[in-house]
Design a protein around this motif. Structure first.
Motif, PDB file in Angstrom:
ATOM      1  N   LEU A  30       0.828  -1.213   0.000  1.00  0.00           N
ATOM      2  CA  LEU A  30       0.000   0.000   0.000  1.00  0.00           C
ATOM      3  C   LEU A  30       0.861   1.261   0.000  1.00  0.00           C
ATOM      4  N   ILE A  31       1.909   1.292   0.804  1.00  0.00           N
ATOM      5  CA  ILE A  31       2.770   2.470   0.834  1.00  0.00           C
ATOM      6  C   ILE A  31       3.539   2.591  -0.478  1.00  0.00           C
ATOM      7  N   GLY A  32       3.959   1.462  -1.051  1.00  0.00           N
ATOM      8  CA  GLY A  32       4.651   1.517  -2.342  1.00  0.00           C
ATOM      9  C   GLY A  32       3.776   2.093  -3.435  1.00  0.00           C
ATOM     10  N   ALA A  33       2.505   1.677  -3.479  1.00  0.00           N
ATOM     11  CA  ALA A  33       1.581   2.218  -4.480  1.00  0.00           C
ATOM     12  C   ALA A  33       1.358   3.712  -4.255  1.00  0.00           C
ATOM     13  N   GLU A  34       1.283   4.123  -2.989  1.00  0.00           N
ATOM     14  CA  GLU A  34       1.128   5.545  -2.681  1.00  0.00           C
ATOM     15  C   GLU A  34       2.345   6.346  -3.138  1.00  0.00           C
ATOM     16  N   LEU A  35       3.531   5.854  -2.850  1.00  0.00           N
ATOM     17  CA  LEU A  35       4.748   6.573  -3.253  1.00  0.00           C
ATOM     18  C   LEU A  35       4.828   6.703  -4.770  1.00  0.00           C
ATOM     19  N   ALA A  36       4.418   5.657  -5.480  1.00  0.00           N
ATOM     20  CA  ALA A  36       4.438   5.720  -6.942  1.00  0.00           C
ATOM     21  C   ALA A  36       3.508   6.820  -7.448  1.00  0.00           C
ATOM     22  N   SER A  37       2.329   6.922  -6.845  1.00  0.00           N
ATOM     23  CA  SER A  37       1.375   7.943  -7.265  1.00  0.00           C
ATOM     24  C   SER A  37       1.816   9.345  -6.849  1.00  0.00           C
ATOM     25  N   ALA A  38       2.444   9.442  -5.670  1.00  0.00           N
ATOM     26  CA  ALA A  38       2.856  10.745  -5.136  1.00  0.00           C
ATOM     27  C   ALA A  38       4.215  11.200  -5.659  1.00  0.00           C
ATOM     28  N   LYS A  39       4.824  10.455  -6.554  1.00  0.00           N
ATOM     29  CA  LYS A  39       6.170  10.776  -7.026  1.00  0.00           C
ATOM     30  C   LYS A  39       6.313  12.201  -7.541  1.00  0.00           C
ATOM     31  N   PRO A  40       5.328  12.761  -8.255  1.00  0.00           N
ATOM     32  CA  PRO A  40       5.471  14.158  -8.689  1.00  0.00           C
ATOM     33  C   PRO A  40       5.635  15.136  -7.521  1.00  0.00           C
ATOM     34  N   TYR A  41       5.162  14.740  -6.322  1.00  0.00           N
ATOM     35  CA  TYR A  41       5.344  15.607  -5.157  1.00  0.00           C
ATOM     36  C   TYR A  41       6.759  15.515  -4.606  1.00  0.00           C
ATOM     37  N   TRP A  42       7.240  14.283  -4.364  1.00  0.00           N
ATOM     38  CA  TRP A  42       8.478  14.160  -3.606  1.00  0.00           C
ATOM     39  C   TRP A  42       9.742  14.119  -4.447  1.00  0.00           C
ATOM     40  N   LEU A  43       9.654  13.850  -5.737  1.00  0.00           N
ATOM     41  CA  LEU A  43      10.859  13.715  -6.558  1.00  0.00           C
ATOM     42  C   LEU A  43      11.623  15.037  -6.615  1.00  0.00           C
ATOM     43  N   GLY A  44      12.874  15.002  -6.203  1.00  0.00           N
ATOM     44  CA  GLY A  44      13.737  16.175  -6.259  1.00  0.00           C
ATOM     45  C   GLY A  44      13.450  17.231  -5.215  1.00  0.00           C
ATOM     46  N   GLN A  45      12.636  16.897  -4.212  1.00  0.00           N
ATOM     47  CA  GLN A  45      12.244  17.870  -3.205  1.00  0.00           C
ATOM     48  C   GLN A  45      12.911  17.593  -1.861  1.00  0.00           C
ATOM     49  N   GLN A  46      12.986  18.631  -1.042  1.00  0.00           N
ATOM     50  CA  GLN A  46      13.321  18.476   0.366  1.00  0.00           C
ATOM     51  C   GLN A  46      12.067  17.944   1.069  1.00  0.00           C
ATOM     52  N   ILE A  47      12.222  16.880   1.876  1.00  0.00           N
ATOM     53  CA  ILE A  47      11.062  16.201   2.442  1.00  0.00           C
ATOM     54  C   ILE A  47      11.124  16.210   3.969  1.00  0.00           C
ATOM     55  N   ALA A  48       9.988  16.530   4.586  1.00  0.00           N
ATOM     56  CA  ALA A  48       9.803  16.346   6.027  1.00  0.00           C
ATOM     57  C   ALA A  48       8.602  15.439   6.234  1.00  0.00           C
ATOM     58  N   VAL A  49       8.727  14.491   7.145  1.00  0.00           N
ATOM     59  CA  VAL A  49       7.632  13.572   7.486  1.00  0.00           C
ATOM     60  C   VAL A  49       7.204  13.875   8.915  1.00  0.00           C
ATOM     61  N   ILE A  50       5.978  14.373   9.080  1.00  0.00           N
ATOM     62  CA  ILE A  50       5.467  14.721  10.400  1.00  0.00           C
ATOM     63  C   ILE A  50       4.584  13.580  10.886  1.00  0.00           C
ATOM     64  N   GLY A  51       5.003  12.915  11.943  1.00  0.00           N
ATOM     65  CA  GLY A  51       4.208  11.801  12.445  1.00  0.00           C
ATOM     66  C   GLY A  51       4.856  11.178  13.657  1.00  0.00           C
ATOM     67  N   ALA A  52       4.084  10.342  14.326  1.00  0.00           N
ATOM     68  CA  ALA A  52       4.561   9.698  15.544  1.00  0.00           C
ATOM     69  C   ALA A  52       4.959   8.255  15.264  1.00  0.00           C
ATOM     70  N   GLY A  53       6.063   7.843  15.856  1.00  0.00           N
ATOM     71  CA  GLY A  53       6.418   6.449  15.947  1.00  0.00           C
ATOM     72  C   GLY A  53       6.602   5.698  14.652  1.00  0.00           C
ATOM     73  N   GLY A  54       6.078   4.451  14.680  1.00  0.00           N
ATOM     74  CA  GLY A  54       6.397   3.487  13.636  1.00  0.00           C
ATOM     75  C   GLY A  54       5.937   3.852  12.250  1.00  0.00           C
ATOM     76  N   LEU A  55       4.729   4.415  12.105  1.00  0.00           N
ATOM     77  CA  LEU A  55       4.220   4.699  10.767  1.00  0.00           C
ATOM     78  C   LEU A  55       5.095   5.723  10.059  1.00  0.00           C
ATOM     79  N   ALA A  56       5.436   6.804  10.741  1.00  0.00           N
ATOM     80  CA  ALA A  56       6.290   7.815  10.114  1.00  0.00           C
ATOM     81  C   ALA A  56       7.647   7.226   9.743  1.00  0.00           C
TER      82      ALA A  56
END
Length: 300
Positions: free
Chosen positions: A238-264
């Motif tokens: 599920l996360i792999g499919a999401e990353l594939a779809s969201a690639k136009p967002y994260w490709l070549g960008q500075q990324i911050a992941v806001i979240g708690a614990g294991g999921l983040a």
């Protein structure tokens, strides 16, 4: 609760399932905190003030500002805090003011954010974004907020430019609890290699996701695939499919992941496997920083 606490203001994160409150000093220091299961989803409009007073009543002397974010501002909440439209700052609209019976409560509810095309909304995440930007002045890039409905948000010049929501967390819960996969997925346990393989498979060929989901059931029946391995592989798919779809967002960008614990951590790991470094940010810290920024905005 203790009557010795006299906060300058009160911070509130009011979601669908839970209510969290913090007594705050004028400088943003936490003096005390409390919580309950009185989330928006279990309250009618008349129930919000009593639920809040049950937690903060002993903190109140005179009129006290209360800054609230989350589903408390939804159409089904205490008061509807209408969405600000992108592009806009995270706190891009006037706060809503519910009517209160207790004169000691001076409540301000932070609006969510809407995107007209393609249609999307957020409520609560805007405050975490505001907190992150308050702590990282001048930051541009993409913020990922994993959860039931994960969001990818493009930030530029202090504004939310665009965003996209993925129902990945809700899909995981639905598949494990309400489909044939419930017979194959363990309630707990993990296998890193299974997560990695699922992530790689779905990222490289997301169009095969539906078939690969059923293969988890078949492998359990025919090859005794352990339930904890199936659980980790499902998450990776599920996360792999999401990353594939969201690639136009994260490709070549500075990324911050806001979240708690294991999921983040899973999202940080998944991005790292695509050669994209990401910084993990504590969700509660970001929420409090965002509520503090809203309080300072209110005070002018």
């Amino acid at each position: 609760m203790t009557g010795q606490i006299t906060p300058a203001w009160i911070a509130v994160d009011w979601g669908t399932s839970n209510l969290r409150v913090w007594a705050m000093s004028a400088t943003g220091t936490v003096l005390a905190q409390a919580g309950s299961d009185k989330g928006m989803g279990g309250l009618d409009r008349a129930g919000f003030e009593p639920a809040l007073l049950a937690l903060v009543g002993d903190w109140l002397g005179g009129p006290t500002p209360v800054i609230a974010c989350g589903m408390v501002g939804s159409r089904q909440g205490w008061v509807e805090a209408r969405y600000a439209a992108t592009p806009c700052p995270p706190h891009g609209s006037d706060f809503a003011r519910p009517e209160t019976v207790d004169p000691r409560l001076d409540v301000h509810v932070i609006p969510g954010i809407k995107q007209m095309q393609p249609a999307d909304v957020m409520r609560g995440e805007e405050t975490q974004i505001a907190g992150f930007l308050a702590q990282n002045k001048g930051w541009d890039g993409v913020i990922c907020l994993p959860g039931t409905h994960t969001k990818w948000v493009h930030i530029s010049a202090g504004e939310i430019v665009s965003f996209q929501t993925f129902m990945t967390g809700e899909l995981f819960a639905t598949l494990t609890d309400h489909t044939v996969l419930r017979h194959s997925i363990a309630a707990e346990g993990w296998d890193d290699a299974a997560f990695d393989s699922g992530l790689s498979d779905a990222f490289s060929r997301p169009e095969k996701l539906a078939g690969r989901l059923f293969s988890l059931r078949a492998e359990g029946l025919l090859h005794d695939l352990p339930g904890h391995v199936a659980r980790a592989r499902l998450s990776g798919l599920l996360i792999g499919a999401e990353l594939a779809s969201a690639k136009p967002y994260w490709l070549g960008q500075q990324i911050a992941v806001i979240g708690a614990g294991g999921l983040a951590k899973l999202y940080v790991k998944a991005l790292s496997q695509q050669g994209v470094p990401a910084t993990q940010v504590n969700a509660e810290s970001a929420t409090l920083a965002g509520l503090t920024a809203a309080y300072r905005q209110l005070k002018g």
